[in-house]
Write an enzyme that holds these catalytic residues in place. Structure first.
Site, PDB file in Angstrom:
ATOM      1  N   ARG A 233     -41.103 112.936 106.439  1.00 54.14           N
ATOM      2  CA  ARG A 233     -41.348 113.129 104.942  1.00 54.14           C
ATOM      3  C   ARG A 233     -40.080 112.943 104.439  1.00 54.14           C
ATOM      4  O   ARG A 233     -39.048 112.975 104.695  1.00 54.14           O
ATOM      5  CB  ARG A 233     -41.367 114.813 104.755  1.00 54.14           C
ATOM      6  CG  ARG A 233     -42.972 115.460 104.868  1.00 54.14           C
ATOM      7  CD  ARG A 233     -43.746 115.058 103.650  1.00 54.14           C
ATOM      8  NE  ARG A 233     -44.897 115.762 103.707  1.00 54.14           N
ATOM      9  CZ  ARG A 233     -46.126 115.085 104.313  1.00 54.14           C
ATOM     10  NH1 ARG A 233     -46.088 114.003 105.053  1.00 54.14           N
ATOM     11  NH2 ARG A 233     -47.365 115.779 104.435  1.00 54.14           N
ATOM     12  N   GLU A 262     -42.188 110.333  95.310  1.00 57.26           N
ATOM     13  CA  GLU A 262     -43.362 109.330  95.420  1.00 57.26           C
ATOM     14  C   GLU A 262     -44.351 109.308  94.180  1.00 57.26           C
ATOM     15  O   GLU A 262     -44.625 110.326  93.956  1.00 57.26           O
ATOM     16  CB  GLU A 262     -44.033 109.789  96.537  1.00 57.26           C
ATOM     17  CG  GLU A 262     -43.320 109.582  98.192  1.00 57.26           C
ATOM     18  CD  GLU A 262     -44.270 109.907  99.210  1.00 57.26           C
ATOM     19  OE1 GLU A 262     -45.112 110.329  99.124  1.00 57.26           O
ATOM     20  OE2 GLU A 262     -43.435 109.809 100.653  1.00 57.26           O
ATOM     21  N   HIS A 281     -46.570 105.488 101.964  1.00 58.29           N
ATOM     22  CA  HIS A 281     -47.146 106.914 102.449  1.00 58.29           C
ATOM     23  C   HIS A 281     -48.625 106.328 103.047  1.00 58.29           C
ATOM     24  O   HIS A 281     -49.499 107.176 102.656  1.00 58.29           O
ATOM     25  CB  HIS A 281     -47.241 107.781 101.347  1.00 58.29           C
ATOM     26  CG  HIS A 281     -47.167 109.015 102.157  1.00 58.29           C
ATOM     27  ND1 HIS A 281     -46.350 110.412 101.672  1.00 58.29           N
ATOM     28  CD2 HIS A 281     -47.631 109.530 103.423  1.00 58.29           C
ATOM     29  CE1 HIS A 281     -46.740 111.036 102.596  1.00 58.29           C
ATOM     30  NE2 HIS A 281     -47.412 110.741 103.604  1.00 58.29           N
TER      31      HIS A 281
HETATM   32  P1  NAD Z   1     -45.836 118.848 114.493  1.00 58.92           P
HETATM   33  O1  NAD Z   1     -45.870 120.089 113.840  1.00 58.92           O
HETATM   34  O2  NAD Z   1     -46.709 118.705 115.515  1.00 58.92           O
HETATM   35  O3  NAD Z   1     -44.349 118.404 115.100  1.00 58.92           O
HETATM   36  C1  NAD Z   1     -43.180 118.621 114.507  1.00 58.92           C
HETATM   37  C2  NAD Z   1     -42.303 118.864 115.613  1.00 58.92           C
HETATM   38  O4  NAD Z   1     -40.908 118.818 114.862  1.00 58.92           O
HETATM   39  C3  NAD Z   1     -42.276 120.177 116.194  1.00 58.92           C
HETATM   40  O5  NAD Z   1     -42.465 119.810 117.834  1.00 58.92           O
HETATM   41  C4  NAD Z   1     -40.877 120.701 115.989  1.00 58.92           C
HETATM   42  O6  NAD Z   1     -40.469 121.836 117.030  1.00 58.92           O
HETATM   43  C5  NAD Z   1     -40.097 119.524 115.656  1.00 58.92           C
HETATM   44  N1  NAD Z   1     -38.819 120.138 114.999  1.00 58.92           N
HETATM   45  C6  NAD Z   1     -38.734 120.786 113.910  1.00 58.92           C
HETATM   46  N2  NAD Z   1     -37.403 121.020 113.492  1.00 58.92           N
HETATM   47  C7  NAD Z   1     -36.902 119.863 114.212  1.00 58.92           C
HETATM   48  C8  NAD Z   1     -35.459 119.554 114.141  1.00 58.92           C
HETATM   49  N3  NAD Z   1     -34.493 119.925 113.330  1.00 58.92           N
HETATM   50  N4  NAD Z   1     -34.940 118.501 114.968  1.00 58.92           N
HETATM   51  C9  NAD Z   1     -35.981 118.117 115.631  1.00 58.92           C
HETATM   52  N5  NAD Z   1     -37.477 118.444 115.962  1.00 58.92           N
HETATM   53  C10 NAD Z   1     -37.722 119.293 114.972  1.00 58.92           C
HETATM   54  O7  NAD Z   1     -46.005 117.829 113.253  1.00 58.92           O
HETATM   55  P2  NAD Z   1     -46.533 116.328 113.493  1.00 58.92           P
HETATM   56  O8  NAD Z   1     -48.095 116.588 112.965  1.00 58.92           O
HETATM   57  O9  NAD Z   1     -46.338 115.731 114.413  1.00 58.92           O
HETATM   58  O10 NAD Z   1     -46.031 115.715 112.038  1.00 58.92           O
HETATM   59  C11 NAD Z   1     -44.555 115.264 112.088  1.00 58.92           C
HETATM   60  C12 NAD Z   1     -44.170 114.745 110.790  1.00 58.92           C
HETATM   61  O11 NAD Z   1     -45.082 113.698 110.291  1.00 58.92           O
HETATM   62  C13 NAD Z   1     -44.335 115.861 109.654  1.00 58.92           C
HETATM   63  O12 NAD Z   1     -43.450 115.740 108.651  1.00 58.92           O
HETATM   64  C14 NAD Z   1     -45.701 115.406 108.673  1.00 58.92           C
HETATM   65  O13 NAD Z   1     -45.582 115.914 107.377  1.00 58.92           O
HETATM   66  C15 NAD Z   1     -45.322 113.701 109.121  1.00 58.92           C
HETATM   67  N6  NAD Z   1     -46.620 113.058 108.579  1.00 58.92           N
HETATM   68  C16 NAD Z   1     -46.592 112.024 107.865  1.00 58.92           C
HETATM   69  C17 NAD Z   1     -47.786 111.202 107.886  1.00 58.92           C
HETATM   70  C18 NAD Z   1     -47.639 109.874 107.112  1.00 58.92           C
HETATM   71  O14 NAD Z   1     -48.680 109.474 106.393  1.00 58.92           O
HETATM   72  N7  NAD Z   1     -46.624 109.086 106.979  1.00 58.92           N
HETATM   73  C19 NAD Z   1     -49.123 111.664 108.137  1.00 58.92           C
HETATM   74  C20 NAD Z   1     -49.049 112.951 108.745  1.00 58.92           C
HETATM   75  C21 NAD Z   1     -47.835 113.756 109.011  1.00 58.92           C
END
Ligand code: NAD
Length: 307
Positions: A233, A262, A281
């Protein structure tokens, strides 16, 4: 009783057909598309993408029983109001993780092989200058994965299986054993991951704690030949600092799919940087993920309405 479902934005046609098989569907787009206001008191389910669903609207939807988000982020939905009314808000967390994880490698490969510059060389008569485009293989290198959640874990699997990479994982919410179970070697701290990885990729949610997670000090720890990939994000990496690092050649390349604002403003500092590859994105924008997200949202709605 026939339930009324409002689908605010275009979604995969198959999901609309599925909803139509047992409910009345009103579309908020296309020819004949209607504003939600027209059906608000009678609507039983709302399927949203990223448009805002404010509290005031949820309050007036007196028959509403379920909200489904096509995707995962729910920052556009007034959750407090939904909770107050005990209206479930469904998300589709598993539907897009593979697509985002593959996009990480699209960006990592593009940055490592100077793909954007290479393309422009071909188009502008500079084919013979290809010696200036020597890249680096991912094979056998080390990938540092920040956040070993759904997407981070899939990135680890692809990195190991597809590129024989060693994966380092950093996630303060998991135990070292849990990180190992996902195939990554846990690092004692973020600094170690940053200073020893060839590719660094970020997969944390945006929260007050993760805003600016990678700032000037963190980026300064990365190796000059390394590549940074950002598909989480906007706001997790400080953009002005990353732009400065790229300008000064302190990183070999970067791939960025998400931005603080964005679309980013026209004078965004990344735009002048040819060692960066930028995408709008689109991490989750594949035909397969769009279909999966739509079908999961539609099935979720039908489950709640029939249950
Ligand atoms: P998820 O909740 O499964 O995993 C996130 C992980 O980050 C968790 O394991 C959590 O413990 C960890 N975390 C939290 N704070 C942390 C820190 N300070 N340091 C290290 N790790 C930390 O989420 P996900 O489904 O894997 O999604 C991850 C990211 O991808 C999110 O930001 C989501 O918004 C983004 N995303 C982007 C797109 C895109 O189109 N680019 C699409 C979907 C999701």
């Amino acid at each position: 009783m026939t339930h009324l479902v409002y689908v605010q934005r275009p979604i995969h046609e198959e999901a609309i057909e599925l909803l139509r098989s047992s409910t009345k569907v009103v579309l908020g787009f296309g020819p004949g598309g209607r504003d939600i206001e027209a059906i608000l008191p009678d609507v039983h389910a709302i399927l949203v993408r990223t448009d805002p669903l404010p509290a005031e609207l949820i309050r007036r939807a007196r028959s509403l029983r379920v909200i489904a988000r096509h995707g995962v982020g729910v920052d556009n939905i007034a959750l407090d109001e939904a909770n107050r009314r005990c209206i479930p808000v469904l998300i589709t967390p598993e539907a897009n993780l593979r697509s985002v994880a593959e996009h990480v490698f699209a960006l990592a490969l593009a940055a490592s092989r100077n793909l954007m510059r290479a393309d422009s060389f071909v188009r502008t008569g500079r084919f013979a200058e290809r010696d200036r485009l020597a890249g680096r293989e991912l094979f056998g290198g080390r990938i540092g994965v920040i956040g070993i959640g759904r997407i981070g874990a899939e990135v680890v699997r692809i990195a190991r299986g597809g590129f024989a990479m060693q994966a380092l994982g950093y996630d303060p919410h998991l135990t070292p054993e849990e990180i190992r179970q996902q195939g990554a070697e846990p690092t004692e701290n973020l600094d170690k991951l940053l200073s020893t990885s060839d590719i660094v990729t970020v997969h944390v949610p945006l929260t007050p704690k993760t805003r600016g997670l990678l700032g000037a000090r963190e980026l300064s720890l990365m190796r000059p030949e390394s590549v940074l990939v950002q598909t989480s994000r906007g706001g997790v990496i400080d953009e002005a600092t990353l732009a400065a690092a790229m300008r000064e050649g302190r990183l070999a390349g970067a791939g960025v799919d998400v931005f603080e604002q964005e679309p980013p403003p026209e004078d965004h500092p990344f735009f002048g940087m040819n060692s960066m590859v930028l995408t709008p994105h689109i991490g989750a924008h594949t035909r397969q993920a769009m279909r999966r997200m739509a079908m999961a949202a539609a099935r979720g709605i039908l489950d709640v309405l029939s249950g």
